[in-house]
Design a protein around this motif. Structure first.
Motif, mmCIF file in Angstrom:
data_model
loop_
_atom_site.group_PDB
_atom_site.id
_atom_site.type_symbol
_atom_site.label_atom_id
_atom_site.label_comp_id
_atom_site.label_asym_id
_atom_site.label_seq_id
_atom_site.Cartn_x
_atom_site.Cartn_y
_atom_site.Cartn_z
ATOM 1 N N GLU A 337 8.312 -1.165 -9.049
ATOM 2 C CA GLU A 337 9.116 -0.721 -7.906
ATOM 3 C C GLU A 337 9.108 -1.817 -6.849
ATOM 4 O OE1 GLU A 337 7.910 3.039 -6.346
ATOM 5 O OE2 GLU A 337 8.999 4.167 -7.878
ATOM 6 N N HIS A 338 10.321 -2.224 -6.441
ATOM 7 C CA HIS A 338 10.470 -3.253 -5.409
ATOM 8 C C HIS A 338 9.685 -4.513 -5.767
ATOM 9 C CE1 HIS A 338 12.348 -0.063 -3.134
ATOM 10 N NE2 HIS A 338 11.224 0.647 -3.149
ATOM 11 N N GLY A 339 9.690 -4.826 -7.047
ATOM 12 C CA GLY A 339 9.036 -6.037 -7.513
ATOM 13 C C GLY A 339 7.530 -5.955 -7.617
ATOM 14 N N LYS A 340 6.950 -4.782 -7.360
ATOM 15 C CA LYS A 340 5.504 -4.612 -7.384
ATOM 16 C C LYS A 340 5.064 -3.968 -8.699
ATOM 17 C CE LYS A 340 4.976 -5.989 -3.067
ATOM 18 N NZ LYS A 340 4.275 -7.242 -2.710
ATOM 19 N N LEU A 354 -1.453 6.829 -11.579
ATOM 20 C CA LEU A 354 -0.427 5.807 -11.378
ATOM 21 C C LEU A 354 -0.801 5.006 -10.133
ATOM 22 C CD1 LEU A 354 2.316 4.528 -12.076
ATOM 23 C CD2 LEU A 354 3.402 6.332 -10.711
ATOM 24 N N THR A 355 -1.060 3.722 -10.326
ATOM 25 C CA THR A 355 -1.618 2.881 -9.272
ATOM 26 C C THR A 355 -0.622 1.802 -8.881
ATOM 27 O OG1 THR A 355 -3.829 3.282 -10.166
ATOM 28 C CG2 THR A 355 -3.574 1.426 -8.645
ATOM 29 N N PRO A 356 -0.163 1.812 -7.609
ATOM 30 C CA PRO A 356 0.863 0.847 -7.185
ATOM 31 C C PRO A 356 0.277 -0.485 -6.735
ATOM 32 C CG PRO A 356 0.409 2.367 -5.400
ATOM 33 C CD PRO A 356 -0.462 2.799 -6.562
ATOM 34 N N ASP A 357 1.149 -1.466 -6.691
ATOM 35 C CA ASP A 357 0.853 -2.761 -6.064
ATOM 36 C C ASP A 357 -0.429 -3.404 -6.582
ATOM 37 O OD1 ASP A 357 1.502 -4.867 -4.477
ATOM 38 O OD2 ASP A 357 0.840 -3.958 -2.594
ATOM 39 N N VAL A 358 -0.590 -3.417 -7.902
ATOM 40 C CA VAL A 358 -1.749 -4.076 -8.498
ATOM 41 C C VAL A 358 -1.543 -5.591 -8.423
ATOM 42 C CG1 VAL A 358 -3.030 -4.445 -10.634
ATOM 43 C CG2 VAL A 358 -2.224 -2.149 -10.034
ATOM 44 N N ALA A 363 -4.283 -8.074 -12.766
ATOM 45 C CA ALA A 363 -3.656 -7.536 -13.976
ATOM 46 C C ALA A 363 -3.765 -8.515 -15.133
ATOM 47 C CB ALA A 363 -2.187 -7.198 -13.703
ATOM 48 N N MET A 364 -3.569 -9.792 -14.845
ATOM 49 C CA MET A 364 -3.635 -10.795 -15.905
ATOM 50 C C MET A 364 -5.070 -11.071 -16.344
ATOM 51 S SD MET A 364 -0.734 -11.474 -17.022
ATOM 52 C CE MET A 364 -1.315 -12.751 -18.129
ATOM 53 N N GLN A 365 -6.032 -10.918 -15.448
ATOM 54 C CA GLN A 365 -7.425 -11.103 -15.853
ATOM 55 C C GLN A 365 -7.842 -10.018 -16.837
ATOM 56 O OE1 GLN A 365 -10.238 -11.411 -12.626
ATOM 57 N NE2 GLN A 365 -11.942 -11.879 -13.993
#
Length: 373
Positions: A337-340, A354-358, A363-365
């Motif tokens: 959402e909105h690029g996040k 559901l967890t926003p703005d990670v 996330a990549m780690q």
């Protein structure tokens, strides 16, 4: 194993309550022969567009077609190549044109006979042909029986994103015969078990414990255990779908636990390199490690998932792919959402959020920590 008197069980019914779109899932062992009578008990059908793939068709296309014909239904048989590449614009156009050539009209029905790819594709054809046809699901893989055949999500892929074109189109009914799993190749059967494990992690800790305690009967495709895990999986999904049919509240998103990583893996590795359930297994463990990094999930719970998925013969290691491409694919996920980036993050076995703005680096780690040592 062909169902005998000792392996044939009374059908179970799981209801999916969606107001005027409500329907039942009929779950049995050896009930595929009743498909014609089952469909006509639900709707008045005179023409069925029966869609399958070339693998499933060898076993079940003619028996299902004959069962439909025995109820006076005219049958159009359409068979596509097995595999994820068939969920495409080109295949959809081919099916639209063939159905039209065989006089499809607004009273025709679509019957999906196959796994998740066929269910998604045939459902998309049903939703779009003449602006909507009745649709029946006959899932023949474990993954489709416990997950993709229930809930009304239908669609196709574009080269850059999976399931990005589609809609919500509920079936009129779902018929599940667990006996068909006896002819399912081992790899596909094991793939389906990932979605079964998922339900335990996101909603039902007792179910997760049941899976841990019954690994060998599950691997042996024990008929009693199979019917139990299929029925419970359908019950859990039906509960979520009933509360959030079109993903407007965010609740239904929990069904996508592990799928942000999973879909990125499928996209970057090339559709078909990993079966969907295999990618789900890898993705769930990535999401589990993400929960650890965010401080909301215990390492011991990640280890329980790792141990169960490994015991069930599923992949757990992250392949070394282009990390920039993985991140780019995750940024095209439908939950963004909105690029996040937003992820379904576990808090304990039986609860995910559901967890926003990670943060992207976190996330990549969680992804790179899954590389085989």
């Amino acid at each position: 194993m062909t169902p005998t008197d000792s392996t044939r069980f009374a059908s179970q019914t799981v209801h999916v309550p969606l107001s005027e779109r409500s329907y039942d899932i009929s779950i049995g062992t050896g009930n595929l022969a009743e498909v014609g009578r089952w469909i006509t008990s639900l709707r008045s059908v005179t023409h069925a567009v029966l869609i399958s793939d070339d693998h499933v068709a060898r076993h079940y296309l003619e028996p299902v077609s004959e069962s439909l014909k025995s109820e006076g239904i005219r049958v159009t048989k359409l068979v596509v190549p097995a595999g994820e590449p068939s969920k495409s614009v080109a295949t959809s156009q081919e099916l639209w044109e063939k159905a039209l050539a065989d006089r499809v009209d607004r009273k025709s029905s679509v019957v999906a006979l196959g796994g998740g790819v066929i269910g998604d594709l045939a459902g998309f054809i049903a939703a779009t042909m003449t602006r909507g046809l009745d649709f029946f699901q006959i899932p023949t893989t474990l993954l489709a029986q416990v997950d993709s055949s229930v809930g009304g999500k239908v669609g196709i892929n574009l080269p850059a994103a999976k399931n990005i074109v589609g809609c919500f189109w509920q079936p009129r009914g779902v018929l599940i015969d667990t006996a068909v799993l006896e002819t399912l190749p081992k790899r596909e059967y094991l793939s389906g078990l990932a979605e079964v494990v998922k339900y335990g992690v996101i909603l039902d800790p007792e179910f997760f414990e049941y899976l841990e305690a019954n690994v060998q009967p599950i691997l042996d495709r024990d008929a009693t255990v199979l019917q139990k895990i299929v029925a419970r999986s359908c019950e859990l999904k039906a509960q979520v779908v009933a509360e959030d049919e079109r993903e407007t509240t965010g609740l239904r998103a929990i069904l996508n636990y592990g799928h942000t990583y999973c879909h990125a893996l499928e996209t970057v590795s090339g559709y078909g390199e990993y079966l969907h359930g295999e990618a789900v297994a890898v993705g769930m463990l990535c999401a589990s490690r993400l929960g650890e990094k965010l401080g909301v999930f215990a390492p011991e719970a990640t280890e329980r998932q790792h141990k169960l998925l490994t015991a069930l013969g599923l992949p757990v290691d992250v392949p070394k792919l282009d990390e920039a491409a993985i991140l780019s694919a995750m940024q095209r996920d439908k939950k963004v959402e909105h690029g996040k980036l937003r992820f379904i993050v576990p808090h304990c076995i039986g609860k995910v959020v559901l967890t926003p703005d990670v943060p992207q680096d976190v996330a990549m780690q969680a992804w790179t920590d899954g590389y085989a040592s």
